[in-house]
Design an enzyme around this catalytic site. Structure first.
Site: not given
Length: 317
Positions: A83, A85, A91, A121, A126, A146, A151, A154, A171, A178
């Site tokens: 399903a 979000q 999440r 994914v 997690d 993933s 994140d 981003r 970096h 997540h």
């Protein structure tokens, strides 16, 4: 165990994320065969046809809708099924629904003795990575999520915008869950080897704490903002899936913040979350210890506790 075809990928789940990932992987040239699987067979067939029609502009490839019998020799099995979000949902709100879906998917994979890598994914990534590892019986190095790869991208993007520099020279990692308890690992962040604070001052920025807090919040809220505006996020995660698949198929040994089960680092045990790890042909080779200050370590432990609580009280694992 079935022999693996390094040029084959399977995607389970053909919603927004699955179909966008399939499109990104078609364009990557990494694979010559891709099977799409969905509870709605028509949806899988439609996506396979739609993407196949662009093949004259790409590399030769066989793309088709199939069944679990077609995953046996896939080098990577990408699981996006679950399903999505909804606006206002976290999440972690998806736990019960998606663990239930995984309890039907993973046994189908397990009974086929696949030799490839399971890349999780679907969200909450997690929790579902932990569920997939436990339900599949795969070696842990071959089951990972993933995680915070998107994140972290981003974060790099926003830092690039903030500093007016190429974001590929940044970096920096987001680690932990997540989700809402994720941590920006500022103490190890740098721009081409120059500590982030020093680089900020070179560019005329001195309000470090305020800027870092805002950027970290913007990263954390990115998905909520996108979902509020267009009801789903899928292009960014599709590019992340492509990047992880590149690292695996090319045996790049790239360092990516994927989600895998932790075993004692920073006092975290028996929960899956994201830490930078060496990713190659055999999956996760090992975690890479990055420099964290005490506040970041404590926040990471709290993130782990949040996930552990969900595992014990909501996920039924």
């Amino acid at each position: 165990m079935a022999e693996v075809n390094d040029r084959k990928v399977a995607i389970i789940g053909c919603g927004f994320v699955g179909s966008s990932s399939a499109f990104a992987l078609m364009q990557s040239g990494l694979f010559s065969e891709m099977v799409l699987i969905d509870a709605d067979q028509d949806r899988a067939e439609g996506e396979a046809l739609d993407i196949s029609h662009g093949l004259p502009f790409a590399k030769p490839m066989k793309i088709y809708a199939g069944s679990y019998n077609d995953i046996v020799d896939a080098a990577i099995i990408v699981i996006t099924a679950g399903a999505g979000q909804k606006p206002g949902e976290t999440r972690l709100d998806l736990v019960k629904k998606n663990v239930g879906i995984f309890k039907s998917i993973i046994p189908e994979i397990k009974k086929r003795d696949c030799g490839g890598i399971l890349l999780i994914v679907a969200n909450p990534v997690d929790i579902l990575t932990y569920a997939a590892a436990k339900l599949s019986g795969f070696p842990e190095n071959r089951v990972f999520g993933s995680g915070t790869v998107l994140d972290s991208a981003r974060l790099k993007y926003l830092l690039g915008e903030h500093l007016s520099i190429d974001n590929r020279s940044v970096h920096a990692f987001i680690i932990g869950e997540h989700g809402d308890s994720e941590i920006a690992a500022w103490s190890s962040a740098n721009v081409s080897g120059i500590p982030l604070r020093d680089f900020c001052e070179m560019r005329g920025f001195y309000q470090h704490e305020e800027s870092m807090r805002k950027i970290a919040e913007d990263v954390k809220n990115s998905a909520y903002e996108i979902i509020a505006k267009k009801h789903a996020t899928y292009y960014g995660i599709a590019m992340s899936v492509r990047r992880i698949c590149e690292a695996i198929i090319r045996d790049e040994k790239s360092i990516l913040p994927v989600s895998s089960i932790q075993h004692g680092e920073y006092g975290i045990e028996g929960v899956s979350l994201s830490m930078p790890a060496i990713v190659g042909r055999d999956g996760v080779e090992r975690d890479v210890p990055i420099e964290l200050n005490e506040a970041e370590k404590e926040a990471l432990r709290k993130s782990a506790e949040t996930l552990k609580d969900v595992l014990e009280n909501s996920a039924g694992l």
